[in-house]
Design a protein around this motif. Sequence first.
Motif, mmCIF file in Angstrom:
data_model
loop_
_atom_site.group_PDB
_atom_site.id
_atom_site.type_symbol
_atom_site.label_atom_id
_atom_site.label_comp_id
_atom_site.label_asym_id
_atom_site.label_seq_id
_atom_site.Cartn_x
_atom_site.Cartn_y
_atom_site.Cartn_z
ATOM 1 N N SER A 22 0.995 -0.989 0.216
ATOM 2 C CA SER A 22 0.010 0.105 -0.020
ATOM 3 C C SER A 22 0.882 1.491 -0.001
ATOM 4 O O SER A 22 0.430 2.162 -0.601
ATOM 5 C CB SER A 22 -0.935 0.103 1.291
ATOM 6 O OG SER A 22 -1.900 -1.167 1.248
ATOM 7 N N ARG A 23 1.934 1.315 0.831
ATOM 8 C CA ARG A 23 2.983 2.451 0.830
ATOM 9 C C ARG A 23 3.545 2.510 -0.391
ATOM 10 O O ARG A 23 3.736 3.925 -0.734
ATOM 11 C CB ARG A 23 3.792 2.271 1.896
ATOM 12 C CG ARG A 23 3.421 2.470 3.436
ATOM 13 C CD ARG A 23 4.553 2.356 4.425
ATOM 14 N NE ARG A 23 5.500 3.746 4.062
ATOM 15 C CZ ARG A 23 6.342 4.002 4.884
ATOM 16 N NH1 ARG A 23 7.125 2.926 5.590
ATOM 17 N NH2 ARG A 23 6.905 5.290 4.466
ATOM 18 N N ILE A 24 3.901 1.699 -0.977
ATOM 19 C CA ILE A 24 4.415 1.913 -2.437
ATOM 20 C C ILE A 24 3.470 2.200 -3.405
ATOM 21 O O ILE A 24 4.064 3.014 -4.404
ATOM 22 C CB ILE A 24 5.015 0.147 -2.963
ATOM 23 C CG1 ILE A 24 6.267 -0.239 -2.024
ATOM 24 C CG2 ILE A 24 5.576 0.389 -4.619
ATOM 25 C CD1 ILE A 24 6.756 -1.892 -2.166
ATOM 26 N N ILE A 25 2.314 1.677 -3.540
ATOM 27 C CA ILE A 25 1.308 2.191 -4.456
ATOM 28 C C ILE A 25 1.054 4.018 -4.194
ATOM 29 O O ILE A 25 1.205 4.842 -5.025
ATOM 30 C CB ILE A 25 0.074 1.643 -4.099
ATOM 31 C CG1 ILE A 25 0.091 0.216 -4.790
ATOM 32 C CG2 ILE A 25 -1.173 2.099 -4.997
ATOM 33 C CD1 ILE A 25 -1.046 -0.728 -4.202
ATOM 34 N N LEU A 26 1.071 4.371 -2.754
ATOM 35 C CA LEU A 26 1.095 5.773 -2.594
ATOM 36 C C LEU A 26 2.282 6.511 -2.900
ATOM 37 O O LEU A 26 2.137 7.819 -3.346
ATOM 38 C CB LEU A 26 0.935 6.009 -0.885
ATOM 39 C CG LEU A 26 -0.318 5.532 -0.416
ATOM 40 C CD1 LEU A 26 -0.574 5.362 1.038
ATOM 41 C CD2 LEU A 26 -1.688 6.336 -0.680
ATOM 42 N N GLN A 27 3.438 5.812 -2.715
ATOM 43 C CA GLN A 27 4.643 6.308 -3.237
ATOM 44 C C GLN A 27 4.642 6.670 -4.878
ATOM 45 O O GLN A 27 4.989 7.845 -5.178
ATOM 46 C CB GLN A 27 5.991 5.396 -2.760
ATOM 47 C CG GLN A 27 7.261 6.161 -3.422
ATOM 48 C CD GLN A 27 7.658 7.550 -2.768
ATOM 49 O OE1 GLN A 27 7.014 7.866 -1.793
ATOM 50 N NE2 GLN A 27 8.227 8.350 -3.489
ATOM 51 N N LEU A 28 4.298 5.634 -5.503
ATOM 52 C CA LEU A 28 4.300 5.751 -7.065
ATOM 53 C C LEU A 28 3.201 6.822 -7.403
ATOM 54 O O LEU A 28 3.245 7.688 -8.165
ATOM 55 C CB LEU A 28 3.921 4.507 -7.542
ATOM 56 C CG LEU A 28 5.122 3.343 -7.372
ATOM 57 C CD1 LEU A 28 4.480 2.025 -8.014
ATOM 58 C CD2 LEU A 28 6.209 3.751 -7.935
ATOM 59 N N ALA A 29 1.902 6.862 -6.370
ATOM 60 C CA ALA A 29 0.962 7.989 -6.803
ATOM 61 C C ALA A 29 1.798 9.242 -6.665
ATOM 62 O O ALA A 29 1.569 10.199 -7.263
ATOM 63 C CB ALA A 29 -0.093 7.584 -6.069
ATOM 64 N N SER A 30 2.472 9.506 -5.363
ATOM 65 C CA SER A 30 3.116 10.786 -5.240
ATOM 66 C C SER A 30 4.039 11.118 -6.244
ATOM 67 O O SER A 30 4.052 12.402 -6.663
ATOM 68 C CB SER A 30 3.892 10.548 -3.863
ATOM 69 O OG SER A 30 4.675 11.702 -3.546
ATOM 70 N N VAL A 151 1.403 3.328 6.801
ATOM 71 C CA VAL A 151 0.338 3.534 5.608
ATOM 72 C C VAL A 151 -0.382 4.493 5.701
ATOM 73 O O VAL A 151 -0.445 5.623 4.815
ATOM 74 C CB VAL A 151 -0.319 2.376 5.434
ATOM 75 C CG1 VAL A 151 -1.365 2.460 4.437
ATOM 76 C CG2 VAL A 151 0.353 1.108 4.804
ATOM 77 N N LEU A 152 -1.041 5.012 6.789
ATOM 78 C CA LEU A 152 -1.874 6.430 7.106
ATOM 79 C C LEU A 152 -1.076 7.667 7.088
ATOM 80 O O LEU A 152 -1.498 8.523 6.405
ATOM 81 C CB LEU A 152 -2.561 6.051 8.564
ATOM 82 C CG LEU A 152 -3.719 5.181 8.682
ATOM 83 C CD1 LEU A 152 -4.140 5.167 10.103
ATOM 84 C CD2 LEU A 152 -4.746 5.640 7.846
ATOM 85 N N ALA A 153 0.135 7.426 7.679
ATOM 86 C CA ALA A 153 1.021 8.735 7.344
ATOM 87 C C ALA A 153 1.214 9.047 5.946
ATOM 88 O O ALA A 153 1.347 10.110 5.574
ATOM 89 C CB ALA A 153 2.449 8.484 8.297
ATOM 90 N N ALA A 154 1.643 7.846 5.138
ATOM 91 C CA ALA A 154 2.105 8.173 3.753
ATOM 92 C C ALA A 154 0.844 8.941 3.198
ATOM 93 O O ALA A 154 0.765 9.809 2.349
ATOM 94 C CB ALA A 154 2.468 6.738 3.177
#
Length: 486
Positions: A22-30, A151-154
Motif C-alpha cells: 500500500s505504501r509503495i502504491i502511495l509512493q508511486l502515486a506521489s 500507511v496512514l502517514a504516507a
Amino acid sequence: MASSLAQAAAKGALFTLSAQASRIILQLASVVVLARMLSPHDYGLLAIVLVAVGFGEIFRDFGLTSASIQAPELTNAQRDNLFWVNALIGAVLASAMFCLSWPLSAMTAEPDLLGITQWLSLTFVLNGLATQHRANLMRDLKLRGLAVVDVLAAAIALAAAILAAAAGVGYWALVVQQLTTGLVILVGVVIVGRWLPRAYSRSTSIRTLMRFGWSIVATNLIGYASRQVDTMVVAMRFGTAPLGLYNRAYQLVTTPLGQVRSPLQSVALPLLSRVQQDGPRFNAYVIAAQLALGYLLGIPLAIVAGLAEPVVRIMLGAAWIEAAPMMQMFAIAGLLTTVSFVGYWVYLARGLGTQLFRYTMVTTAIKIVCIVIGSFFGVFGVAVAFAVHPAIAWPISLAWLSRVTPMPRRQLYQGASRIIAITLAAGATAWASGILTNALGMWGQAAIGTAVGLAVSTAFLALPVYRRDATSLLSFVRLMIKRDRA
C-alpha cells in the motif's frame, strides 16, 4: 517454541509486506502526481536539505533503535531512559539545523533553502519522540499496528502535499509532505504502543546500550556519507536541475525498494537476534532471507532496468525522459545491494558493531573513488559508478563477514549466483521486448515487457535447483498464512 517464533515472524512479514504494498502504491502515486505539478528545481532544493536531515537523523537515532531491539533483555526503566535520550538528541539537532540554515543557504546560493531548512528542522523533534515507540513495537513483533501507522502517514502526507501543490506553493508542498509524515507517525505509534515514558532514572544504567549504539552511529555516519557523496557531487558540479533529474530517478527505484527492505528488517532483526546462539537455525534463516529478497525484489528490479524509458514516461512524464538511463543504473545497483543486504542484518543481530564499522570504512572509500571517477563522464557517469560500487563491495562483504562470525558463505554465493542469472535473463528479455514493441507506446512496452520478463523467470523453474528454491519460498508463504496452533 521454534515453530511459534517462526510463525510469529512470518505472519508479521506477511502483514508488513501487505502494508508496504500500500505504501509503495502511495509512493508511486506521489511520484506520478507531484512530478507533474512541481519542477526538477523544486526536487533539487529538497534533495539538498534532505542530505543535511539524513545526516542529523543518524545522531537522532544514535543507534538506539538497533540497541533496544538487539538487547537480550530490556527493562522498563532502560526503555524510559532511551526515550529521553532520543528526545533530547532530537531537540538539540533541531536547534542546530535551524541555526545552520543561514550558512547552508549562503553556501549554495539558494535563498529558498533558508525557509525549507528551518521548517524541516522540526522533523528531528518529531522523530526523536517517536524513536523508542517504534523500537518497542518492532522488538515485540507488533508489526501490524506499526504498518498501519506507516500507511496512514504516507496517505495523509500525500493528500496534504497534493493540496499544497494545487494551491501553487511550489516546493513548500514537499515540506508539508515531510512534516505531515513525521507528525502522523508520532501520534500513531504513541496510540498503538500504549506506552508513556516515565521520568529519567539515574539509577538505571544504559551504558552498554549507548556503547553499542555509538558503534552503529559511527558505522551509519560512514555509510551515510557514502550514500550521499553522489548527491553532493552532482549538486556541486552540475546544479539543482540535473540533481532533480538524478534524485527523481534514484527515488523512483530506491524509495519503493527501501519501503520493502526496511520493514523486512523489522521482522528479520528481532528473529535473528533471538536465534543467534543456534548456529544451524541462524544459517538457515540467513540463506532463506537472501533467496526471498533476491527473487522477490531482484526480478522486478531487473524488469524495471530493462524498461527504464517507458517506466519514466509513465511515472514522471516525457519532460523527465533524461532520467531513464540513470534509473536503469539505480535498478541494477538495487539488485546488487539486495543480494548482499542480509549481511547487514547479521552484523546487527550478532552485535558486531565494531566489525561493521571497519568494513563500512573500506567500502565507503571504494564508493567515493567510483563516484569521483564517474563524475568526469557527467551525471550519467555518476549513476554508472553508483551501480559499479556494489558489484565490487558484495564479494568483499561476504569474505569480511566470514572472518568475524560463522557464515554459510558457500550457500550464499551459490544462491546469489542463481539470483543474478535469473534476473539477467528477465531484464534482458524485458529490454528486448520493449524495443520490439516501441510502436505500441509506453503502456504497451511496459505491459508486454513485464509479461515477457516474468515468463522467462518462470521458465527457470524447469531447472531442479530453481524448483527447490521455489519450494523453500512457498513453504515460507504457507507459514505466513498458517494459523498458529502453538
